[in-house]
Design a protein around this motif. Structure first.
Motif, PDB file in Angstrom:
ATOM      1  N   ARG A  70     -35.766 -13.398 -60.436  1.00  0.00           N
ATOM      2  CA  ARG A  70     -35.030 -13.003 -59.222  1.00  0.00           C
ATOM      3  C   ARG A  70     -33.536 -13.344 -59.283  1.00  0.00           C
ATOM      4  O   ARG A  70     -32.775 -12.925 -58.420  1.00  0.00           O
ATOM      5  N   TYR A  72     -29.659 -13.322 -60.135  1.00  0.00           N
ATOM      6  CA  TYR A  72     -28.597 -12.398 -60.538  1.00  0.00           C
ATOM      7  C   TYR A  72     -27.737 -13.171 -61.531  1.00  0.00           C
ATOM      8  O   TYR A  72     -27.240 -14.255 -61.214  1.00  0.00           O
ATOM      9  N   ALA A  96     -24.832 -11.924 -51.786  1.00  0.00           N
ATOM     10  CA  ALA A  96     -25.533 -12.697 -50.767  1.00  0.00           C
ATOM     11  C   ALA A  96     -25.976 -11.798 -49.616  1.00  0.00           C
ATOM     12  O   ALA A  96     -27.093 -11.932 -49.101  1.00  0.00           O
ATOM     13  N   THR A  97     -25.115 -10.874 -49.223  1.00  0.00           N
ATOM     14  CA  THR A  97     -25.414  -9.962 -48.114  1.00  0.00           C
ATOM     15  C   THR A  97     -26.590  -9.046 -48.444  1.00  0.00           C
ATOM     16  O   THR A  97     -27.396  -8.724 -47.576  1.00  0.00           O
ATOM     17  N   TYR A  98     -26.683  -8.648 -49.710  1.00  0.00           N
ATOM     18  CA  TYR A  98     -27.703  -7.677 -50.096  1.00  0.00           C
ATOM     19  C   TYR A  98     -28.869  -8.298 -50.867  1.00  0.00           C
ATOM     20  O   TYR A  98     -29.440  -7.672 -51.747  1.00  0.00           O
ATOM     21  N   GLY A  99     -29.222  -9.527 -50.512  1.00  0.00           N
ATOM     22  CA  GLY A  99     -30.476 -10.105 -50.953  1.00  0.00           C
ATOM     23  C   GLY A  99     -30.500 -10.860 -52.262  1.00  0.00           C
ATOM     24  O   GLY A  99     -31.565 -11.218 -52.745  1.00  0.00           O
ATOM     25  N   HIS A 100     -29.344 -11.118 -52.856  1.00  0.00           N
ATOM     26  CA  HIS A 100     -29.331 -11.918 -54.087  1.00  0.00           C
ATOM     27  C   HIS A 100     -28.917 -13.341 -53.716  1.00  0.00           C
ATOM     28  O   HIS A 100     -27.747 -13.696 -53.768  1.00  0.00           O
ATOM     29  N   SER A 101     -29.902 -14.153 -53.354  1.00  0.00           N
ATOM     30  CA  SER A 101     -29.574 -15.511 -52.921  1.00  0.00           C
ATOM     31  C   SER A 101     -29.599 -16.509 -54.077  1.00  0.00           C
ATOM     32  O   SER A 101     -29.330 -17.685 -53.884  1.00  0.00           O
ATOM     33  N   ASP A 102     -29.918 -16.044 -55.267  1.00  0.00           N
ATOM     34  CA  ASP A 102     -29.922 -16.900 -56.447  1.00  0.00           C
ATOM     35  C   ASP A 102     -28.990 -16.292 -57.492  1.00  0.00           C
ATOM     36  O   ASP A 102     -29.320 -15.284 -58.112  1.00  0.00           O
TER      37      ASP A 102
END
Length: 159
Positions: A70, A72, A96-102
């Motif tokens: 998961r 990026y 971060a806004t589009y779902g890449h929190s890692d």
């Protein structure tokens, strides 16, 4: 949000470790920040092209073992795309806004990164054509990640 830097080799210089610790402390207000070290491959000074590839491949396996599906991944590579501090800030904010929190940044050893690591990377980033010590890059990168968060926060830090 999680930001991780994977670096090859043990950080030996105290002044670099102190600088990184300072930026890690500052970043803790915004993200979970971590540095992961993977062992470098011992090699003689003079290597053939095939031996260089072997060293990079072994280091690459260690790096890839520390990356989850998961995440990026930004691979630091001289031939990667250069970005301004503002562009990096915007990119981190967008991720971060589009779902890449890692988000993971990978710094290779003295010979660079293996093709396998470069293929796994979602993007390659360059800090220019300078040759810089990979240990020093950890500090420079930590500062730039902190700067990105300060830009996104509208702080006067970035002047």
């Amino acid at each position: 949000m999680n930001i991780k830097i994977i670096g090859v080799g043990k950080l030996k210089e105290k002044y670099l470790a102190q600088g990184i610790a300072e930026y890690a402390k500052r970043l803790s207000k915004f993200v979970n920040f971590s540095i992961v070290e993977v062992p470098d491959e011992k090699a003689p000074e003079q290597l053939s092209a095939a031996e260089m590839q072997q060293v990079k491949a072994k280091e690459g396996e260690r790096i890839l073992a520390k990356i989850k599906d998961r995440e990026y991944v930004f691979a630091l590579a001289i031939l990667g795309n250069e970005r301004s501090s503002e562009e990096l800030a915007s990119e981190i904010d967008h991720l971060a806004t589009y779902g890449h929190s890692d988000i993971t940044f990978v710094i290779g050893g003295s010979l660079g990164l293996s093709n396998e690591v470069l293929k796994r990377a979602d993007t390659q980033i360059s800090f220019g054509k300078f040759t810089l010590p990979h240990q020093l890059m950890r500090l420079i990168l930590a500062e730039q990640v902190y700067r990105a968060y300060m830009i996104n926060a509208g702080s006067p830090y970035h002047k």
